[in-house]
Design a protein around this motif. Sequence first.
Motif, mmCIF file in Angstrom:
data_model
loop_
_atom_site.group_PDB
_atom_site.id
_atom_site.type_symbol
_atom_site.label_atom_id
_atom_site.label_comp_id
_atom_site.label_asym_id
_atom_site.label_seq_id
_atom_site.Cartn_x
_atom_site.Cartn_y
_atom_site.Cartn_z
ATOM 1 N N ARG A 54 2.308 36.453 14.557
ATOM 2 C CA ARG A 54 2.825 37.629 13.861
ATOM 3 C C ARG A 54 1.922 37.940 12.666
ATOM 4 N N THR A 55 1.586 39.211 12.494
ATOM 5 C CA THR A 55 0.759 39.625 11.365
ATOM 6 C C THR A 55 1.574 40.394 10.330
ATOM 7 N N SER A 56 2.865 40.505 10.548
ATOM 8 C CA SER A 56 3.832 40.951 9.543
ATOM 9 C C SER A 56 5.182 40.385 9.976
ATOM 10 N N THR A 57 6.187 40.559 9.162
ATOM 11 C CA THR A 57 7.487 39.946 9.465
ATOM 12 C C THR A 57 8.036 40.413 10.803
ATOM 13 N N THR A 58 7.878 41.697 11.093
ATOM 14 C CA THR A 58 8.346 42.267 12.362
ATOM 15 C C THR A 58 7.318 43.263 12.893
ATOM 16 N N ASN A 59 7.329 43.461 14.214
ATOM 17 C CA ASN A 59 6.642 44.580 14.877
ATOM 18 C C ASN A 59 5.118 44.568 14.855
ATOM 19 N N SER A 60 4.499 43.475 14.468
ATOM 20 C CA SER A 60 3.042 43.383 14.499
ATOM 21 C C SER A 60 2.623 41.987 14.932
ATOM 22 N N VAL A 61 1.740 41.900 15.935
ATOM 23 C CA VAL A 61 1.241 40.602 16.391
ATOM 24 C C VAL A 61 -0.229 40.719 16.767
ATOM 25 N N THR A 62 -0.885 39.563 16.809
ATOM 26 C CA THR A 62 -2.212 39.451 17.398
ATOM 27 C C THR A 62 -2.120 38.447 18.538
ATOM 28 N N VAL A 63 -2.590 38.845 19.712
ATOM 29 C CA VAL A 63 -2.601 37.976 20.888
ATOM 30 C C VAL A 63 -4.050 37.568 21.137
ATOM 31 N N HIS A 82 5.794 36.552 8.643
ATOM 32 C CA HIS A 82 4.337 36.664 8.629
ATOM 33 C C HIS A 82 3.684 35.324 8.958
ATOM 34 N N SER A 83 2.761 35.337 9.904
ATOM 35 C CA SER A 83 1.946 34.179 10.320
ATOM 36 C C SER A 83 2.694 33.169 11.193
ATOM 37 N N SER A 84 3.951 33.429 11.566
ATOM 38 C CA SER A 84 4.582 32.536 12.535
ATOM 39 C C SER A 84 3.884 32.727 13.875
ATOM 40 N N GLU A 85 3.817 31.676 14.687
ATOM 41 C CA GLU A 85 3.021 31.771 15.905
ATOM 42 C C GLU A 85 3.615 30.967 17.056
ATOM 43 N N TRP A 86 3.119 31.290 18.249
ATOM 44 C CA TRP A 86 3.461 30.566 19.478
ATOM 45 C C TRP A 86 2.172 30.288 20.222
#
Length: 335
Positions: free
Chosen positions: A198-207, A183-187
């Motif tokens: 990432r908005t959860s550990t897996t399978n959810s992101v905000t671009v 959660h909250s890791s980013e590029w």
Amino acid sequence: MVTEAASGNKVKRVKPPKPVKPVQELLTCKSRKSKCFMKRIKCPVECPKVKPKNPKDKACFLDCYSPKCEAVCKSRKPNCNGPGAACYDPRFIGGDGIVFYFHGRSNEHFTLLSDSDLQINARFIGLRPQGRTRDYTWIQALGLKFGHHNFTLEATRAEKWDDNVDHLKLSHDGTELFVPEGHSSEWNSNEGDIQVERTSTTNSVTVTIPDLAEVSVNVIPVSKADSKIHNYQIPANDSFAHLEVQFRFFGLSSNVEGILGQTYRPDFENPAKAGVAMPVIGGDDKYKTSTLLATDCALCLFSPDNMRDEHDSLTMKYGMLDCKGGGGNAITCKK
């Protein structure tokens, strides 16, 4: 509440500690195009953080393009009942808050939005059970072009669905990206023109593409319950992993195009018929592209070398509509 604590022969009255009031973050709009430019806005006490530690908590969000210049609480995952949503088989909610469906065809690409400085295409996957006249379809991938850069986001195939396994595949300018799970890791790109979080550990992101768009994405399977209700007849060896998406757009032109983009035009009259269970908007011929990153649809406008007139910007303010699901297929929106 006061409690008593014994200490030798004496009794002390102990008051419980006062609850700690959360620190409300201060946000600032740094875009010169915003009416809120450089104003410092405090987050609501109900959602004091932009990036809460608990992924289920609502986050503080400052819409720099809202005339109110205020921070609000919102989910960090797609709201399938909000404007700019593209979910299910696929059901869209336009910038005008009206629900409509666009069926498309399996393994083909269609333009969701096309403007001079932003292009968003979708790849559809699907199947056609025997006896049906059209495909059941879902959005499997997105292709974004902005300036002279491109970005792709795909749901990878999963025979058996597992929430703990990441099914996202990302690329930037043709290079595959790795965003650590969590959660909250980013590029962030080297030029700072796109961010993936990432908005959860897996399978959810905000671009986020500053000053252009924010895209919230979930990867989900077609559930057995949905397959049974709608008679999808999903095979046992494919969960049909696909995307739930919600878009926010900033500074679109008044002649923006695309299946979803057209609904943000000030002069758009939605042909979807009110009261119909599944109001369908056509446009297969107008918005079909040859690939996920192509800009060759009949009405595509993407032309990054041609600067848009700054006065030719969208006047409708649908970015912060509050939409809730009603009975049946109804969606009610209010400002």
